[in-house]
Design a protein around this motif. Structure first.
Motif, PDB file in Angstrom:
ATOM      1  N   GLY A 126       0.814  -1.207   0.000  1.00  0.00           N
ATOM      2  CA  GLY A 126       0.000   0.000   0.000  1.00  0.00           C
ATOM      3  C   GLY A 126       0.851   1.261   0.000  1.00  0.00           C
ATOM      4  O   GLY A 126       0.576   2.218  -0.739  1.00  0.00           O
TER       5      GLY A 126
ATOM      6  N   LEU B 208      -5.600   4.393   0.110  1.00  0.00           N
ATOM      7  CA  LEU B 208      -6.885   3.772   0.452  1.00  0.00           C
ATOM      8  C   LEU B 208      -7.083   2.437  -0.256  1.00  0.00           C
ATOM      9  O   LEU B 208      -7.890   1.617   0.187  1.00  0.00           O
TER      10      LEU B 208
ATOM     11  N   VAL C 192      -6.606  -0.378   2.076  1.00  0.00           N
ATOM     12  CA  VAL C 192      -7.491  -0.503   3.239  1.00  0.00           C
ATOM     13  C   VAL C 192      -8.475  -1.651   3.058  1.00  0.00           C
ATOM     14  O   VAL C 192      -8.646  -2.498   3.946  1.00  0.00           O
ATOM     15  N   ALA C 193      -9.136  -1.685   1.896  1.00  0.00           N
ATOM     16  CA  ALA C 193     -10.181  -2.688   1.690  1.00  0.00           C
ATOM     17  C   ALA C 193      -9.638  -4.116   1.704  1.00  0.00           C
ATOM     18  O   ALA C 193     -10.177  -4.974   2.419  1.00  0.00           O
TER      19      ALA C 193
ATOM     20  N   ALA D 115      -8.702  -4.932   5.357  1.00  0.00           N
ATOM     21  CA  ALA D 115      -9.860  -5.021   6.245  1.00  0.00           C
ATOM     22  C   ALA D 115     -10.706  -6.247   5.935  1.00  0.00           C
ATOM     23  O   ALA D 115     -11.225  -6.907   6.847  1.00  0.00           O
TER      24      ALA D 115
ATOM     25  N   PRO E 264     -10.808  -1.895  -5.242  1.00  0.00           N
ATOM     26  CA  PRO E 264     -10.376  -1.769  -3.838  1.00  0.00           C
ATOM     27  C   PRO E 264     -10.182  -0.324  -3.396  1.00  0.00           C
ATOM     28  O   PRO E 264     -10.366  -0.011  -2.216  1.00  0.00           O
TER      29      PRO E 264
ATOM     30  N   GLY F   4     -12.067   1.013  -0.230  1.00  0.00           N
ATOM     31  CA  GLY F   4     -11.356   1.637   0.879  1.00  0.00           C
ATOM     32  C   GLY F   4     -11.876   3.033   1.163  1.00  0.00           C
ATOM     33  O   GLY F   4     -12.012   3.439   2.328  1.00  0.00           O
TER      34      GLY F   4
ATOM     35  N   MET G 264     -15.142   2.663   3.091  1.00  0.00           N
ATOM     36  CA  MET G 264     -14.963   2.291   4.498  1.00  0.00           C
ATOM     37  C   MET G 264     -14.425   3.452   5.328  1.00  0.00           C
ATOM     38  O   MET G 264     -14.934   3.749   6.414  1.00  0.00           O
ATOM     39  N   VAL G 265     -13.401   4.120   4.803  1.00  0.00           N
ATOM     40  CA  VAL G 265     -12.733   5.159   5.587  1.00  0.00           C
ATOM     41  C   VAL G 265     -13.607   6.402   5.721  1.00  0.00           C
ATOM     42  O   VAL G 265     -13.786   6.939   6.822  1.00  0.00           O
TER      43      VAL G 265
ATOM     44  N   SER H 260     -18.852  -5.149   0.663  1.00  0.00           N
ATOM     45  CA  SER H 260     -18.027  -5.157   1.875  1.00  0.00           C
ATOM     46  C   SER H 260     -18.603  -6.068   2.951  1.00  0.00           C
ATOM     47  O   SER H 260     -17.878  -6.546   3.823  1.00  0.00           O
TER      48      SER H 260
ATOM     49  N   SER I 145     -12.087   7.567  -6.326  1.00  0.00           N
ATOM     50  CA  SER I 145     -11.130   6.759  -7.089  1.00  0.00           C
ATOM     51  C   SER I 145     -10.851   7.383  -8.454  1.00  0.00           C
ATOM     52  O   SER I 145      -9.725   7.309  -8.965  1.00  0.00           O
TER      53      SER I 145
END
Length: 611
Positions: free
Chosen positions: A141, A155, A158-159, A162, A212, A216, A219-220, A524, A596
């Protein structure tokens, strides 16, 4: 490629070896103060975060140091394809992280396994490999963020991280961890190119990177939004959990009340002429409250422990009995002398009959599996099967000895047992006094209050709004909270005395999260639905819980993100097909897809070189 990898190894090897030595010393020191192998999942989270941080720092230092134009051109103009250059950097990083993280852990585990009687199992060795994999994901990352147009591209890591972090069997965890690691490796290698400002060319690379990244972002950003919402409501004094007085007529008011007060609240809604008499009698009876406190049971080879003991201390024999997942038996050990004390099976000490499921131990002298309660005879070192539930029935709370009875709450019923007076032995199984089916789903149950009357029993069942937190995972479902009062008479006949609806304490915004991006929310949620986590009762989420106005809000956000994406792409040189891809992506996935797009696609013609 080999020379570049060795060059990178020599560049950081001294720091890695020094760090590995300090790491090993830290493990040995901490194990003297606590049993590192028996840490719970929550206690181990800071250690996991530290290893991920080390991987991220290494990625930023190693790849980020080449971001200067002169060094970047020197690296990219080596007689190697960019992908091979990246693989050389990744290979050296793998060696460095293995030296820094995995090697000290393996030496530590081998020392305990070979030189002591402390229980070391296959899941512990696998756990060190998982920690190495997570640190490698963090490195990927960081490396990808350094090679991208914007640092926000971090980010993308992250996905996968997680969605691969689950409290399941260490063997089954290899699958999501392997998929996440391979996915991030592909993303980072495809993003390693000479012109960092240039868009990703191949459509499959773009698709595998965008998904992803927007997951991410989903989620964030939503987690940040919920945190800010919580802070605002606390400061404003409207958060129902942080007020001097809970909202009137809600679930929190009932849960904060004493058990007797809960019964009285429910009886006020009763039309039974006896209700007023019971309401005045209940405060004198000292009713008790139990609830579905066992949301999950440990699984075999679970990667970390739950916050419930799978060991117990025999004070008389100075022995710790700790459960072995490899043998499905308890292993005895004297912690003072380090001597082994043998094995404990289904029949007790010395019996090698394995348990069918992983039990947890109680200080009250029993072992509990999802469907069987065992009592321990500490004098004879024997174990007796005390209560066995029916097929498909599971304990959702540890049996509690109250009101001269054993109160047992399962995913289907409330069971009340009494000890047989003519029992010849202390550990003879109890006899069922009465049983009452639950009025609603156990996943909605907040608690049960039981009071013993002269003519029978009063039972209050409280059902909440549907949100349940298990570990770090939140299961959301929209439900109408309500309370039911039942009477079990002397003939064990059950009659409903009162029912009343309750108000929802929390706002609709705090109860659902799908509206921000419905499809990403469903995606997710999928890993939690697909994996066996040892839950005591099903917690299947509603993908898109029905709430008035939220479907319109979700559609509005998707339309807004599409319009903003169209405006962002107006001045770009992207092809018509590429613009169509991004517009469709933003229309389907909403604002996270717009994030994104900004990270991956230049909004204006890209320059001849990246700075």
């Amino acid at each position: 490629m080999k020379d570049l990898m060795l060059s990178e190894w020599r560049r950081f090897s001294r720091l890695a070896l020094i760090g590995a030595s300090l790491h090993l010393l830290a493990l040995l020191f901490l194990n003297r103060t606590t049993n590192l192998l028996a840490l719970s999942y929550f206690e181990a989270q800071p250690i996991w975060a530290l290893y991920c941080l080390l991987g991220l720092i290494l990625g930023v230092l190693q790849v980020g140091s080449y971001r200067k134009p002169s060094q970047w051109l020197w690296l990219l103009h080596r007689p190697l394809p960019p992908r091979q250059i990246f693989l050389a950097l990744a290979g050296s990083a793998g060696l460095l992280l293995a030296t820094l993280i995995a090697l000290p852990q393996l030496l530590f585990l081998l020392a305990l396994d070979l030189l002591s009687t402390q229980l070391v199992e296959s899941r512990h060795y696998l756990g060190s490999m998982h920690l190495l994999a997570y640190s490698a994901m963090a490195w990927l990352g960081g490396a990808y963020a350094c090679c991208s147009r914007r640092r926000l591209a971090l980010l993308a890591a992250v996905a996968p991280m997680a969605m691969s972090l689950h409290l399941i069997s260490a063997w089954w965890l290899l699958l999501p961890v392997g998929v996440a690691l391979a996915w991030l490796l592909w993303i980072a290698s495809s993003g390693f190119r000479a012109n960092r400002e240039a868009p990703i060319e191949r459509w499959w690379d773009l698709l595998l990177t965008a998904l992803p990244l927007q997951l991410g972002a989903f989620m964030v950003t939503f987690a940040i939004g919920q945190m800010l919402w919580l802070i605002v409501t606390i400061v404003a004094g409207t958060d129902p959990l942080n007020t001097d007085f809970p909202p009137e007529g809600g679930v929190i008011e009932v849960m904060r009340a004493e058990p007797a007060e809960e019964l009285v609240m429910g009886l006020t809604a009763s039309a039974d002429p006896r209700a007023s008499g019971w309401a005045s009698e209940v405060p004198l009876l000292e009713p008790v409250r139990i609830g579905p406190n066992l949301s999950r049971f440990p699984l075999r080879h679970q990667v970390a422990e739950l916050n419930m003991p799978t060991s117990w201390w025999d004070e008389e024999r100075q022995t710790v009995w700790r459960f072995s997942h490899d043998h499905m038996l308890f292993h005895g050990r004297d912690p003072q002398s380090g001597r082994e004390r043998g094995w404990w099976g289904v029949g007790g000490a010395g019996d090698r009959t394995p348990f069918a499921e992983v039990p947890f131990a109680s200080h009250q002298g029993y072992l509990l599996t999802p469907s069987v309660l065992y009592r321990i005879d500490p004098i004879e070192q024997r174990q007796y099967e005390w209560i066995r539930l029916g097929l498909g029935e599971r304990f959702v709370d540890a049996p509690d000895q109250q009101l001269d009875r054993w109160l047992v709450l399962t995913n289907q019923r409330l069971l009340v047992f009494h000890q047989r007076r003519e029992a010849a032995q202390r550990f003879e199984p109890p006899e069922l006094d009465w049983a009452m089916p639950l009025a609603d789903e156990v996943r909605l149950l907040e608690g049960v209050v039981v009071a013993r009357l002269m003519e029978g029993w009063l039972v209050s069942q409280l059902y909440g709004e549907g949100t349940r937190q298990v570990g770090f995972t939140r299961y959301s479902r929209i439900a109408q909270p309500w309370q039911q009062i039942s009477l079990i008479d002397a003939q064990d006949q059950i009659s409903v005395i009162a029912e009343r609806p309750l108000q929802a304490d929390f706002s609709a915004y705090s109860r659902v999260s799908w509206w921000y991006s419905p499809l990403l929310h469903a995606f997710s949620e999928w890993p939690d639905q697909a994996m066996e986590k040892g839950l005591s009762y099903p917690l299947n989420r509603e993908v898109w819980p029905e709430l008035k106005g939220f479907h319109l809000l979700a559609l509005s956000l998707m339309l807004l993100s599409t319009l903003l994406a169209w405006g962002y792409l107006r001045g770009s040189t992207a092809s018509r097909g590429r613009r169509g891809f991004w517009l469709l992506n933003c229309g389907l996935f909403g604002l996270p897809a717009l994030i994104s797009l900004i990270c991956l696609e230049p909004g204006r013609p890209a320059g001849p070189s990246a700075s």
